[in-house]
Design an enzyme around this catalytic site. Structure first.
Site, PDB file in Angstrom:
ATOM      1  CG  MET A  13      41.978  28.857  51.992  1.00 51.34           C
ATOM      2  SD  MET A  13      42.003  27.454  50.868  1.00 51.34           S
ATOM      3  CE  MET A  13      40.263  27.021  50.797  1.00 51.34           C
ATOM      4  NE  ARG A  33      43.198  42.707  59.406  1.00 48.75           N
ATOM      5  CZ  ARG A  33      43.527  41.941  60.436  1.00 48.75           C
ATOM      6  NH1 ARG A  33      42.846  42.037  61.564  1.00 48.75           N
ATOM      7  NH2 ARG A  33      44.508  41.070  60.327  1.00 48.75           N
ATOM      8  CB  VAL A  74      38.529  36.563  57.359  1.00 49.75           C
ATOM      9  CG1 VAL A  74      38.413  37.646  56.291  1.00 49.75           C
ATOM     10  CG2 VAL A  74      37.257  36.461  58.169  1.00 49.75           C
ATOM     11  CB  SER A 128      37.050  20.176  51.104  1.00 47.47           C
ATOM     12  OG  SER A 128      38.170  19.319  51.263  1.00 47.47           O
ATOM     13  CE  LYS A 182      36.446  21.396  54.498  1.00 50.42           C
ATOM     14  NZ  LYS A 182      37.237  22.174  55.369  1.00 50.42           N
ATOM     15  CG  HIS A 185      35.396  16.518  53.870  1.00 54.64           C
ATOM     16  ND1 HIS A 185      36.597  17.091  54.248  1.00 54.64           N
ATOM     17  CD2 HIS A 185      35.588  16.069  52.602  1.00 54.64           C
ATOM     18  CE1 HIS A 185      37.463  16.984  53.253  1.00 54.64           C
ATOM     19  NE2 HIS A 185      36.872  16.376  52.235  1.00 54.64           N
ATOM     20  CG  ASN A 186      37.867  18.929  57.558  1.00 51.85           C
ATOM     21  OD1 ASN A 186      37.410  18.857  56.410  1.00 51.85           O
ATOM     22  ND2 ASN A 186      38.565  19.954  57.969  1.00 51.85           N
ATOM     23  CD  GLU A 189      41.290  16.091  55.494  1.00 52.09           C
ATOM     24  OE1 GLU A 189      40.395  16.630  54.811  1.00 52.09           O
ATOM     25  OE2 GLU A 189      42.168  16.740  56.089  1.00 52.09           O
ATOM     26  CE1 TYR A 190      41.378  16.252  61.351  1.00 53.73           C
ATOM     27  CE2 TYR A 190      42.089  15.327  63.437  1.00 53.73           C
ATOM     28  CZ  TYR A 190      41.875  16.420  62.632  1.00 53.73           C
ATOM     29  OH  TYR A 190      42.164  17.670  63.106  1.00 53.73           O
ATOM     30  CG  HIS A 452      20.567   3.381  86.465  1.00 53.62           C
ATOM     31  ND1 HIS A 452      20.155   4.663  86.729  1.00 53.62           N
ATOM     32  CD2 HIS A 452      21.823   3.268  86.961  1.00 53.62           C
ATOM     33  CE1 HIS A 452      21.135   5.321  87.358  1.00 53.62           C
ATOM     34  NE2 HIS A 452      22.149   4.481  87.521  1.00 53.62           N
TER      35      HIS A 452
HETATM   36  P1  NDP Z   1      43.800  32.675  57.281  1.00 56.21           P
HETATM   37  O1  NDP Z   1      42.936  31.744  58.021  1.00 56.21           O
HETATM   38  O2  NDP Z   1      45.256  32.672  57.523  1.00 56.21           O
HETATM   39  O3  NDP Z   1      43.255  34.169  57.498  1.00 56.21           O
HETATM   40  C1  NDP Z   1      43.905  35.288  56.953  1.00 56.21           C
HETATM   41  C2  NDP Z   1      42.884  36.250  56.391  1.00 56.21           C
HETATM   42  O4  NDP Z   1      41.966  36.685  57.414  1.00 56.21           O
HETATM   43  C3  NDP Z   1      43.546  37.493  55.869  1.00 56.21           C
HETATM   44  O5  NDP Z   1      42.836  37.935  54.730  1.00 56.21           O
HETATM   45  C4  NDP Z   1      43.392  38.462  57.030  1.00 56.21           C
HETATM   46  O6  NDP Z   1      43.460  39.801  56.671  1.00 56.21           O
HETATM   47  C5  NDP Z   1      42.008  38.104  57.488  1.00 56.21           C
HETATM   48  N1  NDP Z   1      41.713  38.523  58.855  1.00 56.21           N
HETATM   49  C6  NDP Z   1      42.215  38.007  59.982  1.00 56.21           C
HETATM   50  N2  NDP Z   1      41.688  38.643  61.055  1.00 56.21           N
HETATM   51  C7  NDP Z   1      40.858  39.594  60.577  1.00 56.21           C
HETATM   52  C8  NDP Z   1      40.014  40.564  61.173  1.00 56.21           C
HETATM   53  N3  NDP Z   1      39.929  40.673  62.498  1.00 56.21           N
HETATM   54  N4  NDP Z   1      39.300  41.374  60.363  1.00 56.21           N
HETATM   55  C9  NDP Z   1      39.386  41.252  59.037  1.00 56.21           C
HETATM   56  N5  NDP Z   1      40.134  40.338  58.411  1.00 56.21           N
HETATM   57  C10 NDP Z   1      40.863  39.517  59.160  1.00 56.21           C
HETATM   58  O7  NDP Z   1      43.565  32.521  55.696  1.00 56.21           O
HETATM   59  P2  NDP Z   1      43.366  31.229  54.778  1.00 56.21           P
HETATM   60  O8  NDP Z   1      43.246  31.759  53.402  1.00 56.21           O
HETATM   61  O9  NDP Z   1      44.374  30.165  55.070  1.00 56.21           O
HETATM   62  O10 NDP Z   1      41.969  30.632  55.235  1.00 56.21           O
HETATM   63  C11 NDP Z   1      40.769  31.390  55.161  1.00 56.21           C
HETATM   64  C12 NDP Z   1      39.644  30.567  55.725  1.00 56.21           C
HETATM   65  O11 NDP Z   1      39.509  29.392  54.944  1.00 56.21           O
HETATM   66  C13 NDP Z   1      39.851  30.097  57.165  1.00 56.21           C
HETATM   67  O12 NDP Z   1      38.620  30.093  57.827  1.00 56.21           O
HETATM   68  C14 NDP Z   1      40.339  28.681  56.996  1.00 56.21           C
HETATM   69  O13 NDP Z   1      40.055  27.889  58.125  1.00 56.21           O
HETATM   70  C15 NDP Z   1      39.554  28.250  55.776  1.00 56.21           C
HETATM   71  N6  NDP Z   1      40.109  27.164  55.007  1.00 56.21           N
HETATM   72  C16 NDP Z   1      41.441  27.075  54.792  1.00 56.21           C
HETATM   73  C17 NDP Z   1      41.978  26.035  54.047  1.00 56.21           C
HETATM   74  C18 NDP Z   1      43.425  25.978  53.786  1.00 56.21           C
HETATM   75  O14 NDP Z   1      43.860  24.971  53.185  1.00 56.21           O
HETATM   76  N7  NDP Z   1      44.200  26.974  54.183  1.00 56.21           N
HETATM   77  C19 NDP Z   1      41.126  24.989  53.465  1.00 56.21           C
HETATM   78  C20 NDP Z   1      39.735  25.217  53.666  1.00 56.21           C
HETATM   79  C21 NDP Z   1      39.275  26.244  54.426  1.00 56.21           C
HETATM   80  P3  NDP Z   1      44.875  40.556  56.672  1.00 56.21           P
HETATM   81  O15 NDP Z   1      45.501  40.228  55.355  1.00 56.21           O
HETATM   82  O16 NDP Z   1      44.498  42.011  56.761  1.00 56.21           O
HETATM   83  O17 NDP Z   1      45.659  40.086  57.838  1.00 56.21           O
END
Ligand code: NDP
Length: 476
Positions: A13, A33, A74, A128, A182, A185-186, A189-190, A452
Site C-alpha cells: 500500500m 523500517r 504500516v 480504499s 472507512k 464503507h467496509n 462492502e460486506y 420497566h
Molecule cells: P502491512 O499491513 O502488511 O504492513 C507492512 C508494513 O508495516 C511494512 O512496511 C513493515 O515494515 C511495516 N511495519 C510492521 N511493523 C512495524 C513496526 N513495528 N515498526 C515499523 N514498521 C512496521 O502492509 P500493507 O501495505 O498491506 O498495508 C498497510 C496499511 O494499509 C495497513 O494498515 C492496512 O490495513 C492498510 N490497508 C491495506 C489495504 C490492502 O489492500 N492491503 C487496503 C487499504 C488499507 P517492514 O518492511 O520493515 O517489515
C-alpha cells in the site's frame, strides 16, 4: 528539506501511494523500517518521479519541507503507535501526520488527542481500493482538523480517483471521522458482497444454471442500475475456469469466507449506537457461519430440509425478480450504513456530510457503483434526510421491486436456500414502514416482569401496571 510529502511504510500500500504521489509530480520522501524495501522502491520505480530515500527516520523527517506531511502506511495497531512514537520527537509544531492504514477509529481519536498536545495535526484517513487503487487513484476519507485539510487536502484530492472530473476525496470530519467512515464503507462492502453471493446462490439453485451462465447474467446486470465494481468482478470470477481441474473456479474454492475485522467493528459500533444495520450484521455472521466447521459438520445431513425440489417455471421472470430483490436489499444495506454514519456523527460531533461520502465512494473504492450518484442526489435534496430509503427516488426504485423481493425471499425459504441478507433486508423494510410494531408487546412484557414502565398511545406520561396485584395502572 526538499520533499513535499513523505511516506513511511513501503509494503504494497505505502509503495503504491508513494508512486502515485510521484506520478503526480510531487517530490516524495520515502522510508521503511527495513531499508531493503526503500531501496527496491527506488530501484524498481524510480522512473515514476522523484523519490528522496532515507534509511533513518531522522533523515526522512529532515528531508521534508515544512509543514511536514508524513503518511504512515504500516500495519494497523501496535506498529502504527510505534512509528508515531518514533516520529513525534522529530517533528515540529504544525506538522501533519497522516495515518492511512486501517486503524480502528477509537485509536484515531486517541492518537489525534495525543498529537494535538504536541502541537501536531493528526489525520486519520481511510484509503480504499486496495493496492491497485493506491497506485492509480483510491477513494480517500481524511479526518482530523479542518486546518490540516487546507494544505493536505489538495494533494490527496490530486492523487485520488476521479469520477466526472470530481475527486473521490473530501474532508470527512474531526479526529476519528475518516477512519469511521472507512469502517462503515467496509461494512457496506460486506453486505454488498453477501447480497451478490445470495443472488448467485438463488440463480444456481433455482435455475440449475452454471457458474458461467450466472457470470453472464451478472455481466448483463452490470449495464443497468446494479452497475458496480463488485458485480463486475463477480461476473469475472464466475466465468473463470480452474486451470487444474477444468471446473468452474468458484466450485474449487473452499466455502469459507474469512475476515480481517472491519465488518465486526462496524457491527459492534452499531450495537453501541443502537442502529439496526441488519444487512451488514447478517453478512458478517454469514462469514462466521461459513467458518463454523464443527457446527456445519454436525448439521449436514442431520437437519431435515422438508423442501421440495425447486422448479422455477419462468426463467427470465425469476432472473428479473432476483435482480430487483438484489437492488432493493442493496438500497437497504446502504440506507442502514448511512444511518450509522448519521448516528455516529451526532454522537461524536463530526458533522459528516453524507452526500459527500457517497460522492467520494463513486470511484477508487471497492463499493464504487453507479447508484452512489443517486445517494448523493438524495442528500442534495435533503442534507438531513432521516432515512435514505424514504427519499423519493428510492421509494420509487425499491417500491417497484417489492413484490419481486417478496417472491424471492418466500421461494428461498420454501426451498431451503439461506438468504440471510435478502431476508433480513426485507424484514427491515417491512419493520421500518410498519404502522404498528409488536414492540408494544415487548414493552408490556418488560413492564410485567421488571416494572420497566411504558408510554401510552393516547396520552402523555409514563405508566406502570400492578401486574401481580390488582392490575391497576399508575402514572410514574
Ligand atoms: P502491512 O499491513 O502488511 O504492513 C507492512 C508494513 O508495516 C511494512 O512496511 C513493515 O515494515 C511495516 N511495519 C510492521 N511493523 C512495524 C513496526 N513495528 N515498526 C515499523 N514498521 C512496521 O502492509 P500493507 O501495505 O498491506 O498495508 C498497510 C496499511 O494499509 C495497513 O494498515 C492496512 O490495513 C492498510 N490497508 C491495506 C489495504 C490492502 O489492500 N492491503 C487496503 C487499504 C488499507 P517492514 O518492511 O520493515 O517489515
Amino acid at each position: 528539506a526538499t520533499a513535499q510529502i513523505g511516506v513511511t511504510g513501503l509494503a504494497v500500500m505505502g509503495r503504491n501511494l508513494a508512486r502515485n504521489f510521484a506520478r503526480h509530480g510531487y517530490t516524495v520522501a520515502v522510508h521503511n523500517r527495513s531499508w531493503a524495501r526503500t531501496q527496491s522502491l527506488v530501484a524498481d520505480h524510480g522512473a515514476d518521479g522523484t523519490f528522496v530515500p532515507s534509511e533513518s527516520m531522522a533523515e526522512f523527517v529532515a528531508s521534508l519541507e515544512r509543514p511536514r506531511k508524513v503518511v504512515v502506511m504500516v500495519k494497523a495497531g501496535g506498529p502504527t503507535d510505534a512509528v508515531i512514537a518514533e516520529l513525534v520527537p522529530l517533528l515540529e509544531e504544525g506538522d501533519i501526520v497522516i495515518d492511512a492504514g486501517n486503524a480502528h477509529f477509537p485509536d484515531t481519536i486517541r492518537r489525534e488527542a495525543e498529537l494535538k498536545a504536541h502541537g501536531l495535526h493528526f489525520v486519520g484517513t481511510g484509503v480504499s481500493g486496495g493496492e491497485e487503487g493506491a497506485l492509480n487513484g483510491p477513494s480517500i476519507m481524511p479526518g482530523g482538523s479542518r486546518e490540516s485539510y487546507t494544505t493536505l487536502g489538495p494533494i490527496l484530492e490530486d492523487i485520488s480517483a476521479k469520477v466526472d472530473g470530481v475527486p473521490c476525496c473530501a474532508y470527512v470530519g474531526p479526529n476519528g471521522a475518516g477512519h469511521f467512515v472507512k469502517m462503515v464503507h467496509n461494512g457496506i462492502e460486506y453486505a454488498d458482497m453477501q447480497l451478490i453471493a445470495e443472488a448467485y446462490d438463488l440463480l444456481r439453485q433455482g435455475l440449475g444454471a452454471s457458474a458461467s451462465e450466472i457470470g453472464d447474467i451478472f455481466a448483463e446486470w452490470n449495464s443497468g442500475d446494479l452497475e458496480s465494481f463488485l458485480i463486475e468482478i463477480s461476473a469475472d470470477v464466475l466465468r473463470h475456469v480452474d486451470a487444474e481441474t477444468g471446473q468452474a473456479f468458484v466450485d474449487v474454492v473452499l466455502d469459507r469466507a474469512e475476515q480481517k475485522g472491519t465488518g465486526r467493528w462496524t457491527v459492534q459500533n452499531a450495537l453501541d449506537l443502537g442502529v439496526p444495520i441488519t444487512g451488514i450484521a447478517e453478512a458478517t455472521f454469514a462469514r462466521a457461519l461459513s467458518g463454523s466447521v464443527p457446527q456445519r459438520e454436525a448439521a449436514r445431513g442431520a437437519l431435515p430440509a422438508h423442501a421440495a425440489a425447486w422448479d422455477v417455471q419462468d426463467r427470465d421472470a425469476f432472473v428479473e425478480d432476483v435482480r430487483l430483490a438484489l437492488y432493493a436489499s442493496k438500497v437497504v444495506a446502504y440506507s442502514q450504513g448511512f444511518d450509522q454514519i448519521a448516528a455516529a456523527s451526532a454522537e461524536y460531533d463530526w458533522d459528516i456530510d453524507r452526500g459527500a461520502m457517497a460522492r467520494i465512494w463513486r470511484g477508487g473504492c471497492i463499493i464504487r457503483a453507479r447508484f452512489l450518484n443517486r445517494i448523493t442526489e438524495a442528500y442534495e435534496r435533503d442534507a438531513n434526510l432521516p432515512l435514505l430509503l424514504a427519499d423519493e427516488y428510492f421509494t420509487g426504485a425499491v417500491g417497484n421491486g417489492v413484490a419481486a423481493w417478496r417472491r424471492v425471499v418466500a421461494a428461498a425459504a420454501q426451498n431451503g436456500v439461506p438468504t440471510p441478507a435478502f431476508s433480513s433486508s426485507l424484514a427491515y423494510y417491512d419493520g421500518v414502514r410498519a404502522d404498528r410494531l409488536p414492540a408494544a408487546l415487548v414493552q408490556a412484557q418488560r413492564d410485567f416482569f421488571g416494572a420497566h414502565t411504558y408510554h401510552r398511545v393516547d396520552r402523555d406520561g409514563t405508566f406502570h401496571t400492578e401486574w401481580t396485584g390488582d392490575r391497576s395502572e399508575t402514572a410514574q
